[in-house]
Design a protein around this motif. Structure first.
Motif: not given
Length: 324
Positions: A183, A187, A190, A195, A199, A201
């Motif tokens: 994770e 970050r 991205p 990424g 990251l 959702h």
């Protein structure tokens, strides 16, 4: 090359074998110096300043990038520019990582007194443990090689590969020491696919509000088909009066309904819907929703929070988001 393909392949194999041996030799020379180098880099309260000339500079740039992307703030400074003002980039709290195969690179030796005056640790990677840079370093790592892969023994090949590998070893050792996770890596990346997978959702890409396909359990099957067509997700959620999910109806369910010979005009959706249906949650990673779809061979999912329908998504949403 067309006339002597075997000779070309033989040369390529010799290069790879020579460079592989050069890296394996580093394993036998790893000692307490590597641990101390890691301690200095880990204890750095500023940034790791990587420097090197020529091919070592190119390798240094990559090492700096690898460190920065794995939790160790780092950047590259050209040693030639450093003596003309860029040395101001080095501040107390930093650690310098200097690369030179000979250990006698003039541009590096010129800035050694200035580095010493700053009082920052100097970790040197050289191919000559008796060199000036090796002697002046706080910690020296020997990255010497038996020979270059170049037939002339001149072009930096095995030596640069060995230095790059040692840089990777430092970066990975520091990554582990910091407890750096996937994770954390995402970050700092991205814009990349990793990424997005780590990251993004479900809540970031799901359809909400009026874009959610849904009908009540007592609705006519024809109404459910109109809802599927209108929303274009290949399915509709079926809910009760409190908007709790009670089932789904998909394109596949329609085919099964027709196979049973049921009259779609006289059938209620509650009679033919799939009751034990898979669903996603808003806080679920989009990559997890993708795996759920792949594992159960479905192309769309209702999204539920505390039992109530809050969204919907399908495979096209995941494709557009770059997760697939």
């Amino acid at each position: 090359m067309k006339e002597h393909p075997e000779k070309t392949l033989e040369l390529a194999r010799a290069v790879l074998e020579t460079e592989a041996r050069g890296i394996l030799d580093l394993c036998e020379r790893l000692d307490e110096a590597f641990v101390r180098a890691c301690e200095h880099l880990l204890g750095c309260t500023g940034r790791v300043v990587v420097t090197g000339m020529g091919k070592s500079g190119h390798i240094g740039g990559k090492i700096a990038a690898t460190l920065a992307s794995t939790g160790t703030p780092a950047f590259f400074v050209h040693p030639g520019e450093a003596s003309h003002g860029d040395l101001g980039m080095i501040t107390p709290g930093d650690t310098v990582l200097a690369l030179s195969n000979s250990g006698e690179t003039d541009e590096l030796l010129t800035i050694l007194p200035l580095i010493r005056r700053q009082g920052v640790p100097l970790v040197a990677l050289t191919g000559n443990p008796r060199s000036t840079l090796a002697r002046e370093a706080t910690v020296h790592l020997d990255v010497s090689v038996a020979r270059e892969a170049c037939p002339l023994g001149l072009a930096p090949t095995t030596s640069t590969t060995a230095t790059l590998a040692m840089g990777d070893a430092l970066a990975v050792a520091l990554l582990e020491a910091r407890g750096f996770t996937a994770e954390d890596f995402a970050r700092s990346h991205p814009g990349g696919r990793l990424g997005r997978r780590l990251l993004l959702h479900v809540a970031d890409i799901m359809h909400t509000g009026e874009r959610i396909p849904m009908v009540r359990a007592d609705a006519a099957l024809t109404d459910a088909l109109l809802e599927i067509t209108r929303q274009g997700l290949g399915m509709t959620a079926v809910v009760d009066e409190q908007r709790h999910l009670v089932g789904v109806y998909t394109d596949g369910d329609l085919r099964r309904t027709l196979d049973r010979g049921l009259d779609i005009h006289a059938t209620r959706i509650g009679e033919v819907m799939t009751r034990q249906c898979r669903h996603a949650q808003p806080g679920m990673l989009a990559a997890e929703a993708l795996k759920l779809m792949e594992d159960h061979k479905i192309n769309a999912l209702p999204v539920v929070e505390h039992g109530r329908l809050v969204g919907a998504l399908n495979m096209h949403d995941l494709l557009r988001s770059g997760v697939v």
